[in-house]
Motif scaffolding. Structure first.
Motif, PDB file in Angstrom:
ATOM      1  N   LYS A 192       0.835  -1.192   0.000  1.00 49.41           N
ATOM      2  CA  LYS A 192       0.000   0.000   0.000  1.00 49.41           C
ATOM      3  C   LYS A 192       0.873   1.247   0.000  1.00 49.41           C
ATOM      4  O   LYS A 192       0.553   2.252  -0.613  1.00 49.41           O
ATOM      5  CB  LYS A 192      -0.897  -0.005   1.241  1.00 49.41           C
ATOM      6  N   PRO A 250       3.647   3.427   2.620  1.00 48.96           N
ATOM      7  CA  PRO A 250       3.522   4.556   3.524  1.00 48.96           C
ATOM      8  C   PRO A 250       3.581   5.849   2.718  1.00 48.96           C
ATOM      9  O   PRO A 250       4.182   5.878   1.645  1.00 48.96           O
ATOM     10  CB  PRO A 250       4.747   4.410   4.444  1.00 48.96           C
ATOM     11  N   VAL A 251       2.946   6.898   3.200  1.00 51.07           N
ATOM     12  CA  VAL A 251       2.901   8.151   2.449  1.00 51.07           C
ATOM     13  C   VAL A 251       4.229   8.876   2.614  1.00 51.07           C
ATOM     14  O   VAL A 251       4.615   9.234   3.714  1.00 51.07           O
ATOM     15  CB  VAL A 251       1.743   9.035   2.951  1.00 51.07           C
ATOM     16  N   ILE A 252       4.917   9.038   1.510  1.00 51.61           N
ATOM     17  CA  ILE A 252       6.252   9.630   1.547  1.00 51.61           C
ATOM     18  C   ILE A 252       6.281  10.870   0.660  1.00 51.61           C
ATOM     19  O   ILE A 252       5.822  10.831  -0.473  1.00 51.61           O
ATOM     20  CB  ILE A 252       7.307   8.613   1.048  1.00 51.61           C
ATOM     21  N   VAL A 272      -2.361   1.976   7.451  1.00 48.70           N
ATOM     22  CA  VAL A 272      -1.204   2.826   7.225  1.00 48.70           C
ATOM     23  C   VAL A 272      -1.737   4.216   6.952  1.00 48.70           C
ATOM     24  O   VAL A 272      -1.836   4.667   5.828  1.00 48.70           O
ATOM     25  CB  VAL A 272      -0.382   2.325   6.031  1.00 48.70           C
ATOM     26  N   GLN A 331       9.559  15.491  -6.405  1.00 48.83           N
ATOM     27  CA  GLN A 331       8.120  15.485  -6.163  1.00 48.83           C
ATOM     28  C   GLN A 331       7.613  16.899  -5.953  1.00 48.83           C
ATOM     29  O   GLN A 331       8.369  17.811  -5.644  1.00 48.83           O
ATOM     30  CB  GLN A 331       7.822  14.630  -4.924  1.00 48.83           C
ATOM     31  N   LYS A 350      -1.578  13.354   5.042  1.00 50.01           N
ATOM     32  CA  LYS A 350      -1.208  12.294   5.975  1.00 50.01           C
ATOM     33  C   LYS A 350       0.145  11.763   5.534  1.00 50.01           C
ATOM     34  O   LYS A 350       0.273  11.182   4.468  1.00 50.01           O
ATOM     35  CB  LYS A 350      -2.262  11.190   5.971  1.00 50.01           C
ATOM     36  N   LEU A 351       1.126  11.992   6.362  1.00 50.21           N
ATOM     37  CA  LEU A 351       2.498  11.691   5.967  1.00 50.21           C
ATOM     38  C   LEU A 351       3.096  10.583   6.808  1.00 50.21           C
ATOM     39  O   LEU A 351       2.851  10.496   8.009  1.00 50.21           O
ATOM     40  CB  LEU A 351       3.377  12.928   6.135  1.00 50.21           C
ATOM     41  N   ASP A 352       3.885   9.745   6.173  1.00 47.60           N
ATOM     42  CA  ASP A 352       4.716   8.785   6.898  1.00 47.60           C
ATOM     43  C   ASP A 352       6.173   9.206   6.858  1.00 47.60           C
ATOM     44  O   ASP A 352       6.940   8.885   7.740  1.00 47.60           O
ATOM     45  CB  ASP A 352       4.577   7.384   6.297  1.00 47.60           C
ATOM     46  N   ARG A 353       6.545   9.882   5.778  1.00 51.83           N
ATOM     47  CA  ARG A 353       7.945  10.306   5.668  1.00 51.83           C
ATOM     48  C   ARG A 353       8.002  11.606   4.874  1.00 51.83           C
ATOM     49  O   ARG A 353       7.201  11.823   3.965  1.00 51.83           O
ATOM     50  CB  ARG A 353       8.772   9.232   4.972  1.00 51.83           C
ATOM     51  N   LEU A 354       8.948  12.418   5.211  1.00 53.08           N
ATOM     52  CA  LEU A 354       9.155  13.683   4.514  1.00 53.08           C
ATOM     53  C   LEU A 354      10.645  13.830   4.261  1.00 53.08           C
ATOM     54  O   LEU A 354      11.445  13.742   5.189  1.00 53.08           O
ATOM     55  CB  LEU A 354       8.645  14.836   5.383  1.00 53.08           C
TER      56      LEU A 354
END
Lengths: 187, 485
Positions: free
Chosen positions: A182, A184-186, B126, B145, B155-159
Motif C-alpha cells: 500500500k 507509507p505516504v512519503i 497505514v 516530487q 497524511k504523511l509517513d515520511r518527509l
C-alpha cells in the motif's frame, strides 16, 4: 534478449558487455534477486552474503560464456545455485532445499518485483512499516532479525510454542507486506 | 475456531522452510503451492524478500527497533487471521458460516467499522500522521516530487526535504519547522524520527510529551520550544529555547531517568554513542526559526559565529545565544533571567545607528564575578566589536586597554525607559551601560575578560553585553589597530 524487462533492466551505464566491469555491473543490477535466490538455498543471511560474493567472482570468471542474447537472470541463477550448493557442502550445512524449478520460479517472481531501485524502495518502506507494528510484534522482529535469536531462543523467552511463533511471524510478514504494498505516504 | 487463510499458511510454510524446520510434508506442500498457485508464489517471494530485508535492516550499524513506539494499529493481533486482501477465501467463508458471523456482528456493534470485512483492504491501517502545511519557503523535495502548499492537509509517513523550509502543524498540537536537507519519519501524532537535518518544534500544551527520536537519543517535550538537529556523522544537537525537555537514551525506556534535562537556554550535543556534552553557543536568526550550533561561518551576514569560555566546572548546560542581526530596540540581554532585562536606547526610540542590526551575544550572568573568565569570540570578518559595560562602574583593565569608550549609552531594563508609570519598582532594575568599541581587521578569535562584582555599584548585578557589526568597505581599519588571534 528482452531488453528493459525486469530480468534485464536497461542500464546505459553497463556499456559494452565486453568491458571488464560488465559482469560486476550485471551482478549489481540483479543483486537483490540473486541474493534472495541464494538465501532460498543457503537460508542464512551471512552465508547468503558470502555466497553472493563468490557468485560475483565466478560470473566474472566465466563471463565469456554468457550469451548476451539470453537474459542474464536465469544464467546467473544457474551459477548461483551451483556455488550455493558447493558452499553448503563446504560448510557442512543441510542441503535439503526446494527443487531447482521451484527455486527458479521464486527467482522469476523476485525479478518481476522490480529493479534494484524498486527493491531499495521496498526496504525503505519496510523500515517505516516496522514502526507501525504492535509493540509485541516489533519485539519479535527485533529478536529474530536484529538480534538474530533463533526461534528456539525466542520460544524460551516468550514461553510461546514454535507453532505459535511461526503463526505470529507469518502474520507479521503479512502485515508488513500489505503495508509495503500500500505504501507509507512519503513526500 | 480460528482458521488460517491460505496466505497466512503459505507464509508460514515459507518461513518454516527458510528457518530450516520444514518437514518433508511441509516442503511438499510448499512446492505444490509454488508450482500451482501464482498468487501464493508471489506471497512466498514477498516473504523471502522481507525475510532478507529484515536481516539487512537489522545488520545496519546501531540498528535498533524503536522499543517504545506507540501501537498505532487499531488491530487486535488475534484477529489478523482474517483474509487481508481480495475476495473472501474459502477458509474465510467457512469461518463466516461456522459462527464467525456472530463475532463480526459483535465487532460491528463495538464500532470497529467496515474496514474489518473481507474485500476491504483496511485491516492494516497505514494512515500516516495528519499534518497541516502552514508555509512553504522554497521547498524542494527529494526525487523531484511536488512540494506541498500552504493550507494543504496531508497524511504523511515520511518527509524528505532536499532544501528550503517547511512549516507545518501536526494535528496533535505540534508546530514544526523543518529545514532541508532533512529526512523525517512520522511514527504517529506524538512521535517522529529525525533521520537527518533540523527541526524546530513549538509544542502546544495538549501535545506535552511529544517526542523526537534521533539515532543518538530521544528528546521528550515537557511543554516548550526546542530544536533538534541530526548529522549522522556527528550526532544529534538538542537546543531548548523555552520550557523544558528530557533527553533519553536512544534504546532506553521513557520511564527510566533521563540522560539529561534541559531548560530554556540550554543545549547539548549527543555524540554517536549518545553521550551528551554542552554546546557552547547557538546562532539564532535572522529568521524566527533559524538556528545553527557553533557555526554559521558560511553565512554572508555572519559576524560573530561562535562563543566559548574557559569554564570547565559549569553546573548548567547553558549556551551563549548569538542573535544574527539581532540588535534592535528592546532585544533581550539574557535568555533566562527572571527579570528579563532588555537593551534599550536612552530615548526608547532608536539605538545608535552603528549598533542597529548588529550581531548580539546574550552573555551568561552566572559568569559574573568569575575572575578567571576568558570569553572567546569567533569573528567571521572585519567588524566593529562592542562591549556594553555599566556606566559608573570601574572598567576592568582588558576593557580600558583595548577598547574605546564611544560616549554612547544604552539602558538595560525589563521595560522601555520611556514607559510612563512608577519608576520605583521598574527603576530598581534599570541600569545605564556605556558602549565601548574596537575595530577588528579580519576573521579570527578575540578574547574578552572577567567582570567582578566589586567593580559594580549594587545589586542586581549584570554581566557585560557584546555586539559586533561588519565594517563597510570604506571603514577598513589599519593593521595596527586590531589584534584578532
Amino acid at each position: 534478449m528482452n531488453a528493459g524487462s525486469p530480468d534485464n533492466p536497461v542500464n546505459p551505464a553497463l556499456g559494452e558487455l565486453k568491458s571488464p566491469e560488465a559482469p560486476f555491473l550485471q551482478v549489481l543490477a540483479h543483486r537483490s534477486m540473486l541474493k534472495a535466490y541464494i538465501m532460498a538455498i543457503v537460508r542464512d543471511p551471512h552465508l547468503a552474503e558470502d555466497t553472493l560474493s563468490d557468485v560475483t567472482v565466478v560470473v566474472s570468471r566465466v563471463w565469456a560464456n554468457y550469451d548476451p542474447a539470453q537474459p542474464f537472470g536465469p544464467w546467473a541463477r544457474g551459477i548461483a545455485r551451483r556455488v550455493a550448493l558447493t558452499n553448503l557442502r563446504k560448510w557442512r550445512r543441510p542441503v535439503a532445499t526446494l527443487d531447482e524449478d521451484m527455486l527458479d520460479a521464486l527467482g522469476e517472481e523476485m525479478s518481476r518485483m522490480g529493479d534494484e531501485g524498486d527493491q531499495e524502495e521496498a526496504k525503505q518502506k519496510l523500515q517505516i512499516c516496522l514502526q507501525k507494528l504492535p509493540a509485541s510484534s516489533r519485539e519479535l522482529v527485533q529478536w529474530r532479525y536484529y538480534d538474530e535469536a533463533s526461534y528456539e531462543e525466542i520460544s524460551r523467552r516468550t514461553g510461546r510454542t514454535m507453532n505459535a511463533l511461526y503463526m505470529a511471524f507469518s502474520r507479521i510478514h503479512g502485515m508488513l507486506g500489505r503495508c509495503v504494498k500500500k505504501g507509507p505516504v512519503i513526500l | 475456531m480460528k482458521v488460517k487463510s491460505q496466505s497466512t499458511e503459505t507464509r508460514e510454510l515459507m518461513l518454516r522452510y527458510l528457518e530450516g524446520t520444514a518437514t518433508p510434508e511441509e516442503l511438499q506442500r510448499l512446492s505444490h503451492v509454488l508450482r500451482e498457485t501464482p498468487e501464493l508464489r508471489r506471497e512466498c517471494a514477498t516473504t523471502l524478500r522481507q525475510h532478507l530485508h529484515l536481516f539487512e535492516l537489522g545488520a545496519q550499524p546501531a540498528a535498533q527497533l524503536e522499543p517504545n513506539a506507540p501501537v498505532v494499529l487499531p488491530l487486535d493481533e488475534k484477529l489478523v487471521a482474517f483474509p487481508a486482501t481480495g475476495q473472501p477465501e474459502r477458509d474465510w467463508t467457512a469461518w463466516w458460516w461456522g459462527g464467525g458471523l456472530a463475532v463480526a456482528a459483535a465487532l460491528l456493534l463495538l464500532g470497529w467499522g467496515a474496514g474489518w470485512f473481507p474485500g476491504v483492504n483496511a485491516n492494516f491501517a497505514v494512515s500516516g500522521t495528519e499534518v497541516e502545511i502552514q508555509a512553504n519557503e522554497n521547498v524542494v523535495l527529494a526525487k523531484g516530487q511536488t512540494a506541498p502548499t500552504k493550507g494543504q492537509t496531508l497524511k504523511l509517513d515520511r518527509l524528505t526535504l532536499a532544501s528550503g523550509t517547511l512549516r507545518f502543524r501536526i494535528t496533535s498540537g505540534v508546530n514544526l519547522v523543518a529545514s532541508g536537507p532533512a529526512e523525517i519519519e512520522f511514527i504517529d501524532a506524538m512521535h517522529m524520527r529525525l533521520v537527518r537535518g533540523q527541526v524546530t518544534a513549538d509544542v502546544e500544551p495538549q501535545a506535552r510529551g511529544f517526542t523526537v527520536v534521533t539515532p543518538n537519543g530521544r528528546v521528550v517535550d515537557l511543554g516548550t520550544r526546542f530544536g533538534v538537529g541530526v548529522a549522522p556523522e556527528v550526532g544529534a544537537d538538542v537546543v531548548v529555547f523555552q520550557g523544558k525537555v528530557e533527553v533519553h537514551r536512544a534504546d532506553g525506556n521513557a520511564a527510566h531517568p533521563p540522560l539529561v534535562s534541559l531548560l530554556g537556554g540550554e543545549a547539548v550535543r549527543l555524540n554517536r554513542r549518545g553521550t551528551p556534552t554542552r554546546i557552547d553557543s547557538v546562532v539564532t536568526g535572522p529568521g524566527a526559526h533559524q538556528w545553527v550550533v557553533n557555526g554559521g561561518d558560511q553565512d554572508q551576514d555572519a559576524v560573530i559565529t561562535a562563543v566559548t569560555d574557559n569554564n570547565r566546572q559549569r553546573w548548567s548546560n547553558r549556551f551563549y545565544p548569538i542573535m544574527r542581526r539581532g540588535m534592535n530596540e528592546g532585544v533581550f540581554a539574557w535568555p533566562y533571567d527572571v527579570n528579563k532585562p532588555r537593551w534599550w536606547s536612552l530615548d526608547g526610540a532608536s539605538l545608535p545607528a552603528e549598533l542597529e542590526a548588529a550581531d548580539v551575544v546574550q552573555t551568561l550572568n552566572e559568569e559574573l564575578n568569575n575572575q578567571n573568565l576568558e570569553l572567546t569570540l569567533r569573528l567571521a570578518r572585519a567588524c566593529r566589536l562592542y562591549v556594553f559595560y555599566e556606566d559608573g562602574a570601574t572598567p576592568p583593565g582588558w576593557l580600558e586597554e583595548n577598547f574605546t569608550d564611544t560616549g554612547e549609552r544604552l539602558v538595560l531594563s525589563p521595560d522601555s525607559p520611556t514607559l510612563p508609570g512608577d519608576p520605583g519598582t521598574r527603576g530598581s532594575y534599570q541600569r545605564v551601560f556605556r558602549i565601548w568599541q574596537r575595530l577588528i581587521s579580519g576573521p579570527g578569535e578575540y578574547q574578552l575578560g572577567a567582570l567582578l562584582k566589586e567593580n559594580v555599584h549594587s545589586p542586581p548585578f549584570y554581566m557585560y553585553g557584546i555586539a559586533a557589526k561588519a565594517l563597510d568597505a570604506n571603514q577598513q581599519p589599519t593593521a595596527g589597530e586590531v589584534r584578532p588571534r
